[in-house]
Write a protein that holds these residues in place. Structure first.
Motif, short mmCIF file in Angstrom:
data_model
loop_
_atom_site.label_atom_id
_atom_site.label_comp_id
_atom_site.label_asym_id
_atom_site.label_seq_id
_atom_site.Cartn_x
_atom_site.Cartn_y
_atom_site.Cartn_z
N LYS A 268 0.59 -1.67 -0.06
CA LYS A 268 -0.40 -0.15 -0.18
C LYS A 268 0.54 1.03 -0.50
O LYS A 268 1.65 1.29 0.48
N ARG A 269 0.30 2.18 -0.39
CA ARG A 269 1.32 3.09 -0.43
C ARG A 269 1.21 4.49 0.80
O ARG A 269 0.32 4.31 1.74
N LYS B 37 -2.42 3.60 -5.69
CA LYS B 37 -2.75 3.77 -4.33
C LYS B 37 -2.03 2.73 -4.18
O LYS B 37 -2.65 2.26 -2.72
#
Length: 260
Positions: free
Chosen positions: A238-239, A249
């Motif tokens: 996940k970003r 994202k």
């Protein structure tokens, strides 16, 4: 988002050096180090160190003038054939391959690989192996059925594509068409490794915003299976960074093999 909203890399191109500086440099202000560099390197090294992916020919069809992902592969293939759609990217890549003055400095990548592998005394040897293996650089035309026409590539044991499918695909159908072309370049049982950004719609290079195809993990999995691939490994991150240069994202590293 429609491809016409922003510039499209295959049509308009971009400054490959600026692209590298934005997303892959060692500058302290580069917020993408974890997502674009460390996470892919760790997972590529893990995938290749298991010893299942190896052979004579690796085809690399990746974004910009990237080389960092090839450090994990050079121990396992005799020949690396690099495909590029842009003369500018080819020139930038060859500066590094030929050790010419002004080439982009990938020294920080060498250090990351060394840290991951625990082989800090083999830094120069690693760079030399990549340069030696990746001497075949071929320009390709996305509009042709055989993208490298008139050159016919030998069947590949493995294809690795870092971030490029996101940038050349106009939409998800286009993405699937490129997967089909990749399959045609692979031997039966050959491996395909993809690095990509999840739920991205654009990215910035210099002053230009460029189109990126939007997809999620489920789409990639279904697309690969639909084209006859068997998924062997998949990791998603996940970003966590903040930047308006790009709107993804998460990032994905996924490995699959072509059904026999």
């Amino acid at each position: 988002m429609a491809c016409s909203t922003h510039k499209h890399y295959p049509v308009h191109g971009y400054d490959s050096r600026q692209h590298l500086e934005h997303y892959f440099s060692d500058k302290s202000k580069n917020v993408f180090v974890d997502d674009a560099l460390i996470f892919p390197i760790e997972n590529l090294r893990r995938i290749f160190s298991e010893g299942q992916i190896k052979g004579d020919v690796l085809v690399d069809f990746s974004s910009s003038s990237l080389v960092y992902h090839l450090y994990a592969t050079c121990e396992f293939f005799k020949h690396i054939i690099v495909l590029k759609i842009s003369d500018r990217c080819i020139l930038e890549l060859k500066r590094w391959l030929d050790s010419r003055t002004g080439a982009f400095d990938w020294g920080h990548i060498t250090q990351i690989h060394a840290d991951v592998e625990g082989e800090s005394d083999l830094l120069e040897d690693k760079e030399g192996k990549v340069r030696s293996a990746a001497q075949h650089v071929v320009k390709c035309d996305l509009k042709k059925e055989n993208m490298t026409d008139p050159i016919v590539l030998p069947p590949a044991d493995c294809i690795i594509s870092a971030w490029l499918l996101d940038e050349i695909s106009k939409d998800q159908d286009d993405y699937i068409r490129y997967l089909r072309k990749f399959s045609g370049l692979l031997k039966p049982g050959g491996q395909l490794i993809l690095l990509g950004c999840l739920e991205r719609t654009y990215y910035t290079v210099g002053k230009d915003k460029l189109h990126a195809v939007t997809y999620d993990e489920e789409f990639v999995r279904k697309a690969l299976v639909g084209e006859g691939f068997v998924i062997d490994d998949c990791k998603v991150k996940k970003r966590t960074n903040v930047s308006d240069l790009i709107d993804y994202k998460g990032v994905i590293v996924i490995a699959a093999h072509k059904g026999k």
